[in-house]
Design an enzyme around this catalytic site. Structure first.
Site, short mmCIF file in Angstrom:
data_model
loop_
_atom_site.label_atom_id
_atom_site.label_comp_id
_atom_site.label_asym_id
_atom_site.label_seq_id
_atom_site.Cartn_x
_atom_site.Cartn_y
_atom_site.Cartn_z
N TYR A 292 0.87 -1.18 0.00
CA TYR A 292 0.00 0.00 0.00
C TYR A 292 0.91 1.24 0.00
CZ TYR A 292 -4.14 2.66 1.57
OH TYR A 292 -5.17 3.55 1.68
N ARG B 79 -6.22 10.54 -10.61
CA ARG B 79 -5.58 11.19 -9.44
C ARG B 79 -5.07 10.09 -8.53
NH1 ARG B 79 -5.69 10.28 -4.70
NH2 ARG B 79 -7.57 11.12 -3.76
N LYS C 146 -5.92 -1.81 -2.66
CA LYS C 146 -7.06 -1.55 -1.74
C LYS C 146 -7.81 -2.85 -1.46
CE LYS C 146 -7.05 3.07 -1.30
NZ LYS C 146 -7.20 3.88 -0.08
N GLU D 14 -12.28 5.14 -6.36
CA GLU D 14 -10.96 5.41 -5.78
C GLU D 14 -10.11 6.21 -6.75
OE1 GLU D 14 -10.16 3.86 -2.55
OE2 GLU D 14 -8.70 5.47 -2.70
N ASP D 15 -9.55 7.28 -6.25
CA ASP D 15 -8.56 8.06 -6.99
C ASP D 15 -9.03 8.54 -8.37
OD1 ASP D 15 -7.22 7.60 -4.68
OD2 ASP D 15 -5.42 6.77 -5.58
N ASP E 168 -13.99 6.53 -1.41
CA ASP E 168 -13.02 6.39 -0.34
C ASP E 168 -12.29 7.69 -0.05
OD1 ASP E 168 -11.52 4.92 1.49
OD2 ASP E 168 -9.96 4.50 0.02
N ASP E 169 -11.95 8.43 -1.09
CA ASP E 169 -11.16 9.65 -0.91
C ASP E 169 -11.97 10.76 -0.26
OD1 ASP E 169 -8.73 8.66 -2.27
OD2 ASP E 169 -10.12 8.48 -3.94
N ASN F 201 -0.42 11.57 0.24
CA ASN F 201 0.35 10.36 -0.08
C ASN F 201 0.95 10.47 -1.46
OD1 ASN F 201 -0.47 8.95 2.31
ND2 ASN F 201 -2.48 8.70 1.38
N ASN G 227 -4.99 7.30 7.72
CA ASN G 227 -5.21 6.78 6.36
C ASN G 227 -6.55 6.05 6.32
OD1 ASN G 227 -5.02 4.90 4.00
ND2 ASN G 227 -3.07 5.97 3.80
N1 LIG Z 1 -4.48 9.88 4.11
C1 LIG Z 1 -5.51 9.47 3.42
O1 LIG Z 1 -6.23 8.55 3.80
C2 LIG Z 1 -5.83 10.14 2.13
C3 LIG Z 1 -4.96 10.99 1.55
N2 LIG Z 1 -5.27 11.61 0.37
C4 LIG Z 1 -4.26 12.43 -0.22
O2 LIG Z 1 -4.71 13.76 -0.27
C5 LIG Z 1 -4.13 14.42 -1.39
C6 LIG Z 1 -5.22 15.18 -2.11
O3 LIG Z 1 -6.20 14.33 -2.58
P1 LIG Z 1 -7.58 14.91 -3.14
O4 LIG Z 1 -8.22 15.78 -2.16
O5 LIG Z 1 -8.34 13.78 -3.66
O6 LIG Z 1 -7.03 15.78 -4.36
P2 LIG Z 1 -7.75 16.93 -5.13
O7 LIG Z 1 -7.05 17.07 -6.40
O8 LIG Z 1 -9.21 16.72 -5.13
O9 LIG Z 1 -7.46 18.22 -4.22
C7 LIG Z 1 -6.22 18.81 -4.06
C8 LIG Z 1 -6.42 20.17 -3.47
O10 LIG Z 1 -5.15 20.70 -3.12
C9 LIG Z 1 -5.03 22.00 -3.64
N3 LIG Z 1 -3.65 22.32 -3.92
C10 LIG Z 1 -2.84 21.75 -4.83
N4 LIG Z 1 -1.63 22.32 -4.78
C11 LIG Z 1 -1.68 23.26 -3.83
C12 LIG Z 1 -0.76 24.19 -3.31
N5 LIG Z 1 0.50 24.25 -3.76
N6 LIG Z 1 -1.16 25.01 -2.32
C13 LIG Z 1 -2.41 24.95 -1.86
N7 LIG Z 1 -3.34 24.08 -2.30
C14 LIG Z 1 -2.97 23.26 -3.27
C15 LIG Z 1 -5.88 22.00 -4.90
O11 LIG Z 1 -6.19 23.34 -5.20
P3 LIG Z 1 -7.02 23.79 -6.50
O12 LIG Z 1 -8.40 23.29 -6.23
O13 LIG Z 1 -6.92 25.26 -6.50
O14 LIG Z 1 -6.39 23.11 -7.66
C16 LIG Z 1 -7.06 21.17 -4.42
O15 LIG Z 1 -7.98 21.98 -3.74
C17 LIG Z 1 -3.45 13.32 -2.20
O16 LIG Z 1 -2.06 13.37 -1.97
C18 LIG Z 1 -3.97 12.04 -1.64
O17 LIG Z 1 -3.01 11.02 -1.67
C19 LIG Z 1 -6.47 11.42 -0.24
C20 LIG Z 1 -7.38 10.56 0.29
C21 LIG Z 1 -7.09 9.81 1.49
C1 LIG Z 2 -5.14 6.81 0.83
C2 LIG Z 2 -5.80 7.24 -0.37
O1 LIG Z 2 -6.89 6.79 -0.67
C3 LIG Z 2 -5.17 8.21 -1.22
O2 LIG Z 2 -4.12 8.73 -0.88
O3 LIG Z 2 -5.74 8.48 -2.28
MG LIG Z 3 -7.40 7.13 -2.66
#
Ligand SMILES: NC(=O)C1=CN([C@@H]2O[C@H](COP(=O)(O)OP(=O)(O)OC[C@H]3O[C@@H](n4cnc5c(N)ncnc54)[C@H](OP(=O)(O)O)[C@@H]3O)[C@@H](O)[C@H]2O)C=CC1
Ligand SMILES: CC(=O)C(=O)O
Ligand SMILES: [Mg+2]
Length: 591
Positions: free
Chosen positions: A139, A192, A210, A282-283, A305-306, A447, A491
């Site tokens: 993972y 993504r 997953k 997912e993603d 999931d996200d 991540n 996570n």
């Molecule tokens: N720990 C866990 O369980 C999980 C972790 N994640 C992680 O979270 C991260 C984001 O995922 P997700 O929300 O789906 O992604 P999205 O693409 O939906 O969202 C990313 C957000 O970050 C913003 N962003 C990007 N670059 C910058 C920057 N330099 N400064 C400020 N804001 C910024 C984007 O802004 P804008 O809208 O303006 O482009 C957007 O709002 C990934 O790395 C993913 O791996 C996700 C799900 C679960």
């Molecule tokens: C953990 C997860 O789902 C992600 O980083 O997208």
């Molecule tokens: Mg994910």
């Protein structure tokens, strides 16, 4: 040749057919593969009963050297194995020793995938019993690198690929999958992948990973799990130009072409597997993720999931952290870096929970939560240009251009990173949040590790040991001024396996927000005094099967309470019932 094939078809013995010289030289083989010239067609013969050689090559039933003497006799294995008979425990020891010898994480990943492909039960036993060590291998973070290099390390296909080429034939493609009774599908379109962006078809590593956790952590049978990648192309130029890329070499389809394929897929899934199959998105990129969830949430058993799993796990971590940082949920001010799926999903669930606790309308409780995106703090003056999922967070405030300035003016007690961009929690940011709080709660969720907003070491050092820290990908304990600091792993892997199990065992037909809250509460309750003493806001993954059973029980209970469960009558003791449903990877004896 034809007579040989007929004999095989009719089940007659062909063992007495001795190889004969043939005109073109070489030796005639009974299957007709070797002697056919390149332009002749051959029949891809297979045996339908797993015994002998084919049993050894069937990952579901193979036990390698652990086949007993009796099984070796009964299943035509004599001579196909060396004489030693070993135990599953000894095999496990051998594998873990071998895996530990690899220095490179990707090599460990490839070894684990090889085991999954050759001996499924041993793979799951190894994973279940060494979960803290092997989770980072199968993972995050290693799965991220595996997806980036998926084409060049590709050996055997895993999961089901549905590309634009299959448009109009998706149901037929589903029928090609060897298993019929599927309970959980994890599907991605690869746009993504973690914080690594668009990896196209190579995103397959994510559904595969997953679902491995669905089985190892949540006890869903492997044969009931189906990983799917929908390939609509990729906008990743590097991959499009990579000779080893495994997907369609075209730019991503969008609009009607995209939604028609997704519609066909969702319809085919229900038609083939029924109403109660869980589809976990997912993603997907956020421009599709929210829409798909809203569209199919009313007609299918779907879960993102996200957006939702992450929300549930982070709420649990925040609630648990209250014991360390003090106050009630409603007393805190939250600041997010990243306002996408994870950020707005978490924000909404926190607001919902505060609303339930305080009986205040959610429009009111959202006001303690602020989000920063790539353009700065989300404020009302930006509302018209915001994506729809950001609009509820556009509070009245002057524009703020950077995270550091946002920390200074919003004065958060909780700082959450969900940006997908590494190193954004700089020394200045962490010092600023520490200057406001005795114990700042800092969660760097992005991540894999390379994208984490900060490392555990940075969080503890820059906050002078005061931060309560958790991250999406794991970090080793950190020593600072003679004290060892342990950080939790925030996570969604804590939630989705148990959550899915709860839906499956109750026969739920829809997902409801109250189930996410139930899962979150069940997880927060599992944090022990011993964990708190170490500064942890999550229980250890080594207890995950028990944790998942508890989450499953509470999610199922909520499904019954909401009238969304179809498995009747309701089992009295849902924890015991969940445990009894969980797959055990211990070898079975064959008659
Ligand atoms: N720990 C866990 O369980 C999980 C972790 N994640 C992680 O979270 C991260 C984001 O995922 P997700 O929300 O789906 O992604 P999205 O693409 O939906 O969202 C990313 C957000 O970050 C913003 N962003 C990007 N670059 C910058 C920057 N330099 N400064 C400020 N804001 C910024 C984007 O802004 P804008 O809208 O303006 O482009 C957007 O709002 C990934 O790395 C993913 O791996 C996700 C799900 C679960
Ligand atoms: C953990 C997860 O789902 C992600 O980083 O997208
Ligand atoms: Mg994910």
């Amino acid at each position: 040749m034809e007579s040989t094939l007929k004999a095989l078809r009719d089940g007659e013995s062909v063992l007495d057919l001795s190889p004969r010289s043939i005109v073109s030289g070489g030796v005639e083989d009974v299957y007709g593969e070797d002697c056919a010239t390149e332009d002749q067609l051959v029949t891809p013969w297979n045996f339908s009963v797993a015994s002998g050689y084919s049993l050894l090559r069937d990952p579901q039933y193979n036990k390698g050297l652990a086949f007993t003497e009796k099984e070796r006799d009964a299943h035509y294995l004599r001579g196909l194995l060396p004489p030693t008979v070993t135990s599953q425990t000894l095999q496990e020891k051998q594998w873990i020793n071998n895996i530990r010898q690899y220095q490179v994480p990707l090599q460990k990943y490839m070894a684990m995938m090889e085991l999954q492909e050759t001996n499924e039960r041993l793979f799951y036993k190894l994973l279940v019993e060494n979960v803290e060590e092997l989770l980072p291998v199968v993972y995050t973070p290693t799965v991220g690198e595996a997806c980036q290099k998926y084409g060049s390390i590709f050996k055997r296909p895993q999961g089901l690929y549905i590309s634009l080429k299959e448009k109009g034939k998706v149901l037929e493609v589903l029928k090609n999958w060897p298993e019929r009774s599927i309970q959980v599908i994890v599907v991605t379109d690869g746009e993504r992948i973690l914080g690594l962006g668009d990896l196209g078809c190579q995103g397959m590593g994510i559904p595969v990973g997953k679902l491995a956790l669905y089985t190892a952590l949540g006890g869903v049978r492997p044969s009931a799990c189906l990983p799917i990648t929908i390939d609509v192309g990729t906008n990743n130029e590097k991959l499009l130009n990579d000779e080893f890329y495994i997907g369609l070499r075209q730019k991503r389809a969008t609009g009607q072409e995209y939604s028609e394929l997704l519609q066909e897929f969702m319809t085919a899934v229900k038609q083939n597997y029924g109403e109660k199959v869980l589809v976990q998105f997912e993603d997907f990129a956020n421009h599709n993720a929210f829409e798909l969830l809203a569209k199919y949430g009313t007609t299918h058993l779907v879960f993102n999931d996200d957006i939702q799993g992450t929300a549930s796990v982070v709420l649990a971590g925040v609630v648990a952290a209250l014991k360390l940082i003090g106050g009630n949920l409603c007393d805190h001010t939250f600041l997010f870096l990243g306002a996408g799926e994870a950020g707005t999903g978490i924000a909404e669930l926190i607001a919902l929970e505060i609303s339930k606790q305080t009986k205040k309308p959610i429009e009111e409780t959202r006001k303690k939560i602020w989000l920063v995106d790539s353009k700065g703090l989300i404020v009302s003056s930006r509302k018209d240009s915001l994506q729809h999922f950001k609009k509820p967070w556009a509070h009245e405030h002057d524009p703020v251009d950077s995270l550091l300035n946002a920390v200074k003016v919003i004065k958060p007690t909780v700082l959450i990173g969900s940006s997908g961009v590494g190193k954004q929690f700089t020394k200045e940011v962490i010092e600023a949040v520490t200057s406001i709080n005795d114990k700042p709660l800092i969660m760097a969720l992005s991540n894999p590790t390379s994208q984490s907003e900060c490392t555990a070491e940075e969080a503890y050092h820059w906050s002078e040991g005061r931060a309560i820290f958790a991250s999406g990908s794991p970090f080793d304990p950190v020593e600072y001024k003679g004290k060892v600091y342990y950080s939790g792993q925030a996570n969604n892997a804590y939630i989705f396996p148990g959550f899915g199990l709860g839906l499956v065992i109750s026969g739920a037909i829809r997902v409801h927000d109250d189930m996410l809250l139930a899962a979150s509460e069940a997880l927060a309750k599992q944090v022990s005094e011993e964990n708190y003493k170490k500064g942890l806001t999550y229980p250890p993954f080594s207890d995950i099967r028990k944790i998942s059973a508890n989450i499953a029980a509470d999610v199922a209970a909520k499904a019954y309470e909401l009238g969304l469960a179809t498995r009747l009558p309701r089992p009295q003791n849902l924890v015991k019932y969940a445990e009894s449903c969980m797959y055990s990877p211990v070898y079975r004896n064959y008659r």
